[in-house]
Enzyme design. Structure first.
Site, PDB file in Angstrom:
ATOM      1  N   ASP A  44      -6.115  -3.956  -0.078  1.00  0.00           N
ATOM      2  CA  ASP A  44      -6.022  -3.821   1.380  1.00  0.00           C
ATOM      3  C   ASP A  44      -7.435  -3.898   1.983  1.00  0.00           C
ATOM      4  OD1 ASP A  44      -5.117  -3.577   3.933  1.00  0.00           O
ATOM      5  OD2 ASP A  44      -4.314  -1.552   3.727  1.00  0.00           O
ATOM      6  N   HIS A  57       0.789  -1.244   0.000  1.00  0.00           N
ATOM      7  CA  HIS A  57       0.000   0.000   0.000  1.00  0.00           C
ATOM      8  C   HIS A  57       0.825   1.301   0.000  1.00  0.00           C
ATOM      9  CE1 HIS A  57       0.725  -0.787   4.250  1.00  0.00           C
ATOM     10  NE2 HIS A  57      -0.291  -1.608   4.382  1.00  0.00           N
TER      11      HIS A  57
HETATM   12  O1  DOR Z   1      -6.004   0.351   7.228  1.00  0.00           O
HETATM   13  C1  DOR Z   1      -5.488  -0.705   7.524  1.00  0.00           C
HETATM   14  N1  DOR Z   1      -6.198  -1.718   8.031  1.00  0.00           N
HETATM   15  N2  DOR Z   1      -4.174  -0.835   7.370  1.00  0.00           N
HETATM   16  C2  DOR Z   1      -3.515  -1.918   7.775  1.00  0.00           C
HETATM   17  O2  DOR Z   1      -2.329  -1.981   7.585  1.00  0.00           O
HETATM   18  C3  DOR Z   1      -4.235  -2.984   8.498  1.00  0.00           C
HETATM   19  C4  DOR Z   1      -5.647  -3.004   8.156  1.00  0.00           C
HETATM   20  C5  DOR Z   1      -6.481  -3.853   9.077  1.00  0.00           C
HETATM   21  O3  DOR Z   1      -6.072  -4.976   9.375  1.00  0.00           O
HETATM   22  O4  DOR Z   1      -7.562  -3.417   9.457  1.00  0.00           O
END
Ligand code: DOR
Length: 427
Positions: free
Chosen positions: A309, A236
């Protein structure tokens, strides 16, 4: 049952194919590209799909997904995550290890793969943790997880702050020829930040996360990859600085690859608006210059893949003050129409866009997916790039609805998703 996909525009960047044609699927595999279709059309054993006006491409590959099982089944399960993927046109997904327990040993990996086999409807590839419990201290059982089926290691959600631990991980993974996937963030620089540090955070009175927090770690990880000769993948990417560092490292021959999410190439920190927790994720939405830089990075090949993501969180968890809400948004069911926007805006060709969602991410992790080559498993998506859609979070197949794109009018409708020759989604 065989499937004949008739008269679509076949785009398969893995083979340099772009043209009108037919695809025949037999016994779960891509059988041939028949020149004529008459002999199949009356055959009751052949399901004919009319793909006129549609694009037929390899099923999409998402190398950054949070499936939340085991441990956080109220947000997502392996089953619902796979259903969400199929609805978004994805036939292969890679799941991150920040579950509970963390996927830091072979028994968790085996559990995920068993569940995926019995309940999943798309191909699931797990990522193992770099360190035990993602605590950044002691290396996890990387060899055993690799044997069990992990395709890479990452402490995603958490950075590995200790450079020596990162060095050991990068030295160790070379025995298995898998990459280390870096959630590049300096925790100390991020501090208690909740959004991008800049004008908007100041106006809103929220604590910022500076771009430097990412840039410093991308720089560290590239340096350690250079020292060890390891394969490194940066997750990301959100900043212009990261794009510059990765571009220069690639030029020097460092084995680094990188991904960008649709939210980082579509939105800026302005989207936080009136404290919308569905615009809160980590790394945060950045400024205009960063957004332009990641698009440029996609264009010139610095960024290899588009990855979502996909980070499901429940309504209750997100319906709190901005400071307290968890980071992350869902992405599997919005990625294709958002990526098509890059094509509409002239940033990428349709072929480039499909490549960033198929063969290119597959290559990052050696998945052997993202292709319509004859003899390969038939993982296919059929979509209409022109059909207008309105994003409706209530219609998501994901258990969670945390998307900032609800109500957006976009183009790009998934008509069929086919995995191993089976139709797993039709819309
Ligand atoms: O926004 C995010 N959510 N970034 C991350 O690196 C982890 C992820 C999560 O697991 O919710």
């Amino acid at each position: 049952m065989s499937i004949l996909i008739k008269g679509g525009r076949i785009i398969d960047p893995s083979q340099g194919i772009d043209g009108k044609g037919n695809v025949l699927i037999e016994n779960g595999k891509i059988k041939s590209y028949p020149k004529t279709t008459k002999k199949y059309e009356g055959d009751l054993d052949v399901k004919v799909i009319d793909a006129k006006g549609k694009i037929v491409s390899p099923g999409l590959v998402d190398i950054h997904v949070h499936l939340r099982e085991p441990g956080f089944e109220h947000k997502e399960t392996i089953r619902t995550g796979c259903e969400s993927a199929a609805a978004g046109g994805f036939t292969s997904i890679v799941c991150m290890p920040n579950t509970n327990p963390v996927n830091d040993n072979a028994s968790v990996t085996e559990y995920i793969l068993l569940k995926a086999r019995t309940e999943g409807i798309v191909n699931v590839f797990p990522i193992g943790a770099i360190t035990k419990g993602e605590l950044g201290e002691t290396l996890a059982q990387i060899g055993e997880m690799y044997e069990a089926g992990c395709v890479g290691v990452s402490d995603d959600g958490m950075p590995v702050m200790n450079s020596k631990v990162m060095r050991h991980a990068m030295e160790y993974v070379q025995a298995f020829d898998i990459p280390v996937l870096s959630h590049a963030e300096d925790k100390d620089l991020s501090g208690s930040g909740v959004m991008n540090e800049g004008e908007v955070s100041t106006q809103l009175g929220l604590t910022g996360i500076p771009c430097a927090s990412e840039d410093v770690m991308v720089s560290r990880d590239i340096t350690v990859a250079e020292l060890t000769g390891s394969r490194l993948h940066i997750c990301h990417v959100s900043t212009a600085g990261s794009v510059r560092l990765i571009r220069a490292a690639k030029k020097r021959g460092v084995k680094v690859t990188a991904e960008v999410t649709p939210h980082h190439f579509i939105l800026t920190d302005e989207a936080v608006g009136r404290y919308d927790t569905n615009a809160k994720m980590n790394p945060p939405l950045r400024g205009k210059k960063d957004r332009e830089a990641v698009i440029e990075g996609l264009k010139d090949g610095t960024l290899d893949a588009i990855a979502t993501d996909h980070a499901p969180h429940s309504e209750d968890e997100k319906k709190v003050e901005f400071d307290l809400a968890p980071f992350g948004i869902v992405g599997l069911e919005t990625a294709l129409p958002l990526s098509l926007k890059l094509v509409e805006d002239g940033a990428l060709t349709i072929n480039q866009m499909i490549s960033k969602l198929t063969n290119s991410p597959s290559d990052v992790l050696n998945l052997g997916k993202g292709t319509l080559k004859i003899g390969e498993n038939a993982d296919v998506v059929i979509f209409d790039p022109e059909q207008e859609i309105t994003i409706d979070r209530e219609s998501f197949h994901s258990k969670s609805k945390n998307s900032p794109f609800d109500g957006w009018k976009l183009k790009g409708k998934v008509n069929y998703t086919i995995v191993n020759g089976e139709i797993v989604y039709s819309g």
